[in-house]
Design a protein around this motif. Structure first.
Motif, PDB file in Angstrom:
ATOM      1  N   ALA A   1      27.820  12.812  -5.565  1.00 55.58           N
ATOM      2  CA  ALA A   1      28.345  12.581  -7.047  1.00 55.58           C
ATOM      3  C   ALA A   1      27.422  11.551  -7.851  1.00 55.58           C
ATOM      4  N   GLU A   2      26.907  10.688  -7.175  1.00 51.97           N
ATOM      5  CA  GLU A   2      25.919   9.715  -7.843  1.00 51.97           C
ATOM      6  C   GLU A   2      24.750  10.314  -8.419  1.00 51.97           C
ATOM      7  N   ALA A   3      23.984  11.288  -7.577  1.00 51.08           N
ATOM      8  CA  ALA A   3      23.098  11.990  -7.876  1.00 51.08           C
ATOM      9  C   ALA A   3      23.120  12.773  -9.254  1.00 51.08           C
ATOM     10  N   ALA A   4      24.558  13.531  -9.118  1.00 57.04           N
ATOM     11  CA  ALA A   4      24.686  14.575 -10.175  1.00 57.04           C
ATOM     12  C   ALA A   4      24.992  13.539 -11.680  1.00 57.04           C
ATOM     13  N   LEU A   5      25.784  12.580 -11.313  1.00 57.09           N
ATOM     14  CA  LEU A   5      25.986  11.601 -12.682  1.00 57.09           C
ATOM     15  C   LEU A   5      24.573  10.971 -12.973  1.00 57.09           C
ATOM     16  N   GLN A   6      23.466  10.897 -12.094  1.00 58.02           N
ATOM     17  CA  GLN A   6      22.334  10.368 -12.643  1.00 58.02           C
ATOM     18  C   GLN A   6      21.720  11.516 -13.517  1.00 58.02           C
ATOM     19  N   ALA A   7      21.704  12.614 -12.755  1.00 52.94           N
ATOM     20  CA  ALA A   7      21.019  13.735 -13.522  1.00 52.94           C
ATOM     21  C   ALA A   7      21.786  14.228 -14.958  1.00 52.94           C
TER      22      ALA A   7
END
Length: 449
Positions: free
Chosen positions: A142-148
């Motif tokens: 989730a954190e990676a998707a939000l960053q992207a």
């Protein structure tokens, strides 16, 4: 009386061609998509748009096809770190002797975050704006998707055996639901319950999953009928094939979508239609693991909703939705001896609107329509291998590739751009960070090669 030329908008995208997906087979020429507050407020001729709207930003895409953002209906983004680690092996050998041993040693929140960010960068640069994931530590993904800045449906994985992430089915469920609670209110993120597969999840665990899905309004996402071994094992242990077992347990319904569906007979295809289920077709992974070829034409003829997924980079080596669209169309023709099976427009719909429907997001994304979210991908037609272009829809599936993606918007925000032969630029991902991730994990994982 309002002067029409003073209607404010955030962005006007003027495109040579627009393929809206709805209606199917439609190509709009020299039209514009008008965006405000992250949503599409109008699609009209560019000439009319210039007269009617005062956009804060205007982008001219006079050599491009504008399409809905592609939707990867089944992947394991963190497994990008295991790309090429164990190639040319059958599924159970690949899992039991390579993937699961690596995960038992390396699995951590950092591993998942780093692998997912690398996967998000690959998907975003290839025109994918939304993906359905299934893996451990969903909070890290989730954190990676939000960053992207990508849209993601995160599967809360459930197994009946221990991993470094959780000890048993109850622990998986508790940790998954806690992760979901932490990102509630984030418009880019949604969740599904993700029992790994019928052969790794017991009847009692499925019953708990059904209860939570009903109470929380969540979809159920699993692997299903991927190999012949899976079917034989189910018959030995339960006396029925996996799909029948899930039907008897009450798992099937419009909120159920299954990856693969390679080995389905006519009665099972009819059952999927009757229950309103969805299939995520992963052609490259199924071929690479020698699992077989899904009966896509038969599924579509029975009006089963079929989307397209890449599976993980560990079993596909690419998170490339353009390659999957092309392969899905060609395989369907080859195995049925019917050149009309899965035409280009159908393949594109499978990679956009059909996938959105499986996720319950078809009112929001999957086509270029007024009031939908502005998740959009632009593909440039200029280089020699893309010329000439007679049919933009055919071109998207049979000619163009992810290397031709020039712009990607999610909710109207530009998340990726590639100008000419330059390296693509991400809005929120630094190339140095991706290089550091590769160096770190390549060093740790190469001993398992």
């Amino acid at each position: 009386m309002i002067n029409q030329a003073e209607i404010k908008a955030d962005l006007a995208i003027e495109a040579r061609w627009i393929v809206p997906v709805v209606p199917q087979n439609q190509v709009l020429e020299h039209e514009s998509v008008i965006i405000k507050d992250g949503r599409i407020i109008d699609v009209l001729s560019t000439e009319s748009a210039r007269q009617k709207y005062d956009a804060e930003h205007t982008i001219d895409l006079n050599e491009h096809i504008l399409i809905p953002g592609l939707i990867n209906l089944h992947t394991h983004s963190a497994m990008t770190l295991m790309r090429g680690l164990a190639d040319d092996l059958p599924l159970m050998t690949w899992l039991n002797e390579h993937i699961w041993p690596v995960e038992s040693k390396m699995l951590s929140s950092q591993f998942v975050h780093n692998g997912s960010l690398l996967g998000c960068a690959e998907m975003l640069s290839g025109g994918t704006t939304c993906f359905s994931d299934m893996y451990f530590y969903p909070q890290a993904t989730a954190e990676a998707a939000l960053q992207a800045g990508m849209r993601a449906n995160l599967g809360l994985v459930v197994l009946d055996f221990a991993t470094p992430y959780a000890s048993d089915a109850d622990d998986y469920l508790q940790k998954g639901l806690e992760s979901r609670d932490s990102w509630r209110g984030k418009p880019l993120l949604s969740a599904s319950l993700a029992p790994h597969a019928p052969y790794t999840v017991s009847n009692s665990s499925f019953e708990k999953i059904i209860t939570y899905a009903e109470q929380l309004g969540l979809s159920i996402h699993t692997h299903l009928h991927e190999t012949q071994d899976e079917l034989a094992q189910s018959i030995t242990q339960y006396g029925v094939r996996p799909l029948r077992r899930l039907a008897d347990l009450g798992v099937l319904g419009p909120n159920f979508y299954a990856a693969h569906g390679v080995h389905l007979d006519d009665a099972e295809i009819k059952m999927l239609h009757e229950y309103g289920c969805h299939i995520a077709h992963c052609p490259a992974s199924n071929l690479k693991l020698a699992s077989g070829i899904a009966p896509v034409k038969a599924l579509l003829e029975q009006q089963v909703n079929v989307g397209i997924g890449t599976d993980g980079a560990a079993s596909n080596n690419r998170l490339d939705m353009f390659a999957e669209m092309r392969l899905a169309a060609l395989l369907a023709k080859g195995v049925t001896a019917d050149a009309t099976a899965v035409p280009a427009a159908q393949a594109l719909q499978m990679a956009t609107l059909n996938a959105a429907r499986a996720l319950g997001l078809d009112e929001q994304i999957g086509s270029i329509e007024v009031n939908k979210l502005a998740d959009l991908t632009a593909v440039k037609i200029k280089s020699p291998e893309t010329l000439p272009c007679y049919d933009p829809i055919s071109h998207l599936v049979y000619t163009l590739g992810r290397e031709h993606v020039s712009h990607v918007w999610v909710g109207g925000d530009l998340r990726y751009q590639k100008l000419g032969d330059q390296e693509g630029i991400f809005a929120n991902i630094e190339p140095a960070e991706l290089r550091e991730i590769n160096a770190l994990w390549h060093g740790r994982l190469q001993q398992y090669k």
